[in-house]
Design a protein around this motif. Structure first.
Motif, PDB file in Angstrom:
ATOM      1  N   SER A  73     -26.109 124.974   0.568  1.00  0.00           N
ATOM      2  CA  SER A  73     -25.128 125.671   1.393  1.00  0.00           C
ATOM      3  C   SER A  73     -23.889 125.800   0.536  1.00  0.00           C
ATOM      4  O   SER A  73     -23.604 124.944  -0.308  1.00  0.00           O
ATOM      5  CB  SER A  73     -24.840 124.896   2.684  1.00  0.00           C
ATOM      6  OG  SER A  73     -24.067 123.763   2.421  1.00  0.00           O
ATOM      7  N   LYS A  74     -23.165 126.883   0.703  1.00  0.00           N
ATOM      8  CA  LYS A  74     -21.982 127.112  -0.130  1.00  0.00           C
ATOM      9  C   LYS A  74     -20.953 127.924   0.633  1.00  0.00           C
ATOM     10  O   LYS A  74     -21.292 128.802   1.417  1.00  0.00           O
ATOM     11  CB  LYS A  74     -22.363 127.775  -1.449  1.00  0.00           C
ATOM     12  CG  LYS A  74     -23.248 129.001  -1.313  1.00  0.00           C
ATOM     13  CD  LYS A  74     -23.803 129.439  -2.653  1.00  0.00           C
ATOM     14  CE  LYS A  74     -24.757 130.585  -2.513  1.00  0.00           C
ATOM     15  NZ  LYS A  74     -25.249 131.072  -3.789  1.00  0.00           N
ATOM     16  N   THR A  92     -20.033 130.403   5.620  1.00  0.00           N
ATOM     17  CA  THR A  92     -20.969 129.545   4.893  1.00  0.00           C
ATOM     18  C   THR A  92     -22.230 130.344   4.616  1.00  0.00           C
ATOM     19  O   THR A  92     -22.696 131.113   5.457  1.00  0.00           O
ATOM     20  CB  THR A  92     -21.305 128.287   5.723  1.00  0.00           C
ATOM     21  OG1 THR A  92     -20.093 127.580   5.975  1.00  0.00           O
ATOM     22  CG2 THR A  92     -22.270 127.374   4.996  1.00  0.00           C
ATOM     23  N   TYR A  93     -22.779 130.153   3.421  1.00  0.00           N
ATOM     24  CA  TYR A  93     -24.005 130.820   3.009  1.00  0.00           C
ATOM     25  C   TYR A  93     -25.013 129.790   2.541  1.00  0.00           C
ATOM     26  O   TYR A  93     -24.648 128.680   2.154  1.00  0.00           O
ATOM     27  CB  TYR A  93     -23.722 131.793   1.855  1.00  0.00           C
ATOM     28  CG  TYR A  93     -22.802 132.917   2.221  1.00  0.00           C
ATOM     29  CD1 TYR A  93     -23.301 134.090   2.788  1.00  0.00           C
ATOM     30  CD2 TYR A  93     -21.435 132.816   2.015  1.00  0.00           C
ATOM     31  CE1 TYR A  93     -22.442 135.130   3.143  1.00  0.00           C
ATOM     32  CE2 TYR A  93     -20.571 133.847   2.364  1.00  0.00           C
ATOM     33  CZ  TYR A  93     -21.088 134.997   2.926  1.00  0.00           C
ATOM     34  OH  TYR A  93     -20.245 136.015   3.279  1.00  0.00           O
ATOM     35  N   PRO A 136     -20.902 132.242  -3.413  1.00  0.00           N
ATOM     36  CA  PRO A 136     -21.177 132.463  -1.990  1.00  0.00           C
ATOM     37  C   PRO A 136     -21.143 133.949  -1.658  1.00  0.00           C
ATOM     38  O   PRO A 136     -20.264 134.680  -2.103  1.00  0.00           O
ATOM     39  CB  PRO A 136     -20.036 131.719  -1.288  1.00  0.00           C
ATOM     40  CG  PRO A 136     -19.592 130.687  -2.272  1.00  0.00           C
ATOM     41  CD  PRO A 136     -19.774 131.315  -3.624  1.00  0.00           C
ATOM     42  N   GLY A 137     -22.137 134.386  -0.885  1.00  0.00           N
ATOM     43  CA  GLY A 137     -22.213 135.789  -0.484  1.00  0.00           C
ATOM     44  C   GLY A 137     -22.998 136.661  -1.443  1.00  0.00           C
ATOM     45  O   GLY A 137     -22.963 137.883  -1.321  1.00  0.00           O
ATOM     46  N   ALA A 138     -23.726 136.058  -2.389  1.00  0.00           N
ATOM     47  CA  ALA A 138     -24.559 136.825  -3.323  1.00  0.00           C
ATOM     48  C   ALA A 138     -25.650 137.558  -2.545  1.00  0.00           C
ATOM     49  O   ALA A 138     -26.003 137.180  -1.423  1.00  0.00           O
ATOM     50  CB  ALA A 138     -25.176 135.889  -4.365  1.00  0.00           C
ATOM     51  N   PRO A 179     -28.524 144.110   2.953  1.00  0.00           N
ATOM     52  CA  PRO A 179     -28.856 144.895   4.155  1.00  0.00           C
ATOM     53  C   PRO A 179     -30.317 145.342   4.192  1.00  0.00           C
ATOM     54  O   PRO A 179     -30.914 145.389   5.268  1.00  0.00           O
ATOM     55  CB  PRO A 179     -27.926 146.112   4.080  1.00  0.00           C
ATOM     56  CG  PRO A 179     -26.900 145.798   3.057  1.00  0.00           C
ATOM     57  CD  PRO A 179     -27.445 144.716   2.179  1.00  0.00           C
ATOM     58  N   GLU A 180     -30.888 145.641   3.051  1.00  0.00           N
ATOM     59  CA  GLU A 180     -32.291 146.073   3.021  1.00  0.00           C
ATOM     60  C   GLU A 180     -33.207 144.925   3.434  1.00  0.00           C
ATOM     61  O   GLU A 180     -34.129 145.093   4.225  1.00  0.00           O
ATOM     62  CB  GLU A 180     -32.634 146.581   1.604  1.00  0.00           C
ATOM     63  CG  GLU A 180     -33.972 147.305   1.503  1.00  0.00           C
ATOM     64  CD  GLU A 180     -35.132 146.356   1.229  1.00  0.00           C
ATOM     65  OE1 GLU A 180     -36.247 146.640   1.701  1.00  0.00           O
ATOM     66  OE2 GLU A 180     -34.918 145.329   0.555  1.00  0.00           O
ATOM     67  N   VAL A 181     -32.937 143.741   2.922  1.00  0.00           N
ATOM     68  CA  VAL A 181     -33.732 142.557   3.283  1.00  0.00           C
ATOM     69  C   VAL A 181     -33.505 142.207   4.752  1.00  0.00           C
ATOM     70  O   VAL A 181     -34.448 141.910   5.491  1.00  0.00           O
ATOM     71  CB  VAL A 181     -33.393 141.364   2.355  1.00  0.00           C
ATOM     72  CG1 VAL A 181     -34.075 140.090   2.821  1.00  0.00           C
ATOM     73  CG2 VAL A 181     -33.781 141.682   0.912  1.00  0.00           C
ATOM     74  N   ALA A 182     -32.254 142.270   5.202  1.00  0.00           N
ATOM     75  CA  ALA A 182     -31.939 141.990   6.608  1.00  0.00           C
ATOM     76  C   ALA A 182     -32.669 142.966   7.526  1.00  0.00           C
ATOM     77  O   ALA A 182     -33.143 142.581   8.598  1.00  0.00           O
ATOM     78  CB  ALA A 182     -30.430 142.068   6.841  1.00  0.00           C
ATOM     79  N   GLY A 183     -32.797 144.214   7.088  1.00  0.00           N
ATOM     80  CA  GLY A 183     -33.510 145.208   7.881  1.00  0.00           C
ATOM     81  C   GLY A 183     -34.991 144.894   8.018  1.00  0.00           C
ATOM     82  O   GLY A 183     -35.602 145.182   9.046  1.00  0.00           O
TER      83      GLY A 183
END
Length: 159
Positions: free
Chosen positions: A104-105, A112-113, A121-123, A144-148
């Motif tokens: 976690s970072k 937090t990521y 963080p946020g990569a 966004p592509e992976v989240a989709g």
């Protein structure tokens, strides 16, 4: 006496040369200071996430409550998070068949990521922690592509 005066003359020339060299500008450049990179903290410890979790995912926020119930049912075939060899914990990255060590970072006061320890963080490969307590962890992929494709992941700790 002649050798004594010659010695003093040479000594004076040597001292003057040393003094001149000390005052001359240096030909070597001073070390270049590298910009400080913000260090991140790890607000979620591996011990807090190690164990067996039911897993489900949703794409629409309206489905979050229903998906949490589905994740509880996922404990029949749990998603297992083990300790990593270097102090992190093992989770699968998107489209990977083997788990990777993640941490976690966070760069306070930001979100937090969870992601690879050598990335900020946020990569793109990270997941943002939407919710975390001892029994529920909700993670959303940054890319966004992976989240989709994967949606927002809901992990519910198995009894």
């Amino acid at each position: 006496m002649k050798s004594h005066s010659r010695f003093l003359h040479l000594a004076a020339i040597g001292a003057a040369a040393s003094l001149a060299a000390a005052c001359a500008p240096s030909t070597t450049a001073p070390p270049v200071a590298t910009p400080a990179t913000p260090q991140f903290i790890s607000p979620i410890t591996p011990q807090q996430v190690e164990g067996k979790w039911g897993l489900a995912a949703y794409h629409r926020p309206d489905d979050a409550v229903r998906t949490e119930k589905q994740a509880r049912e996922g404990c029949r075939q749990p998603y297992v998070i083990n300790a990593g060899p270097s102090g992190g914990f093992m989770m699968y990255l998107a489209d990977e068949s083997q788990p990777s060590e993640v941490v976690s970072k966070q760069t306070p006061p930001g979100p937090t990521y969870i992601g690879l320890p050598d990335e900020p963080p946020g990569a793109q490969t990270d997941r943002e922690v939407v919710r975390f307590d001892s029994n529920v962890m909700v993670l959303k992929w940054v890319d966004p592509e992976v989240a989709g494709r994967y949606g927002t992941m809901v992990y519910v700790r198995c009894p």
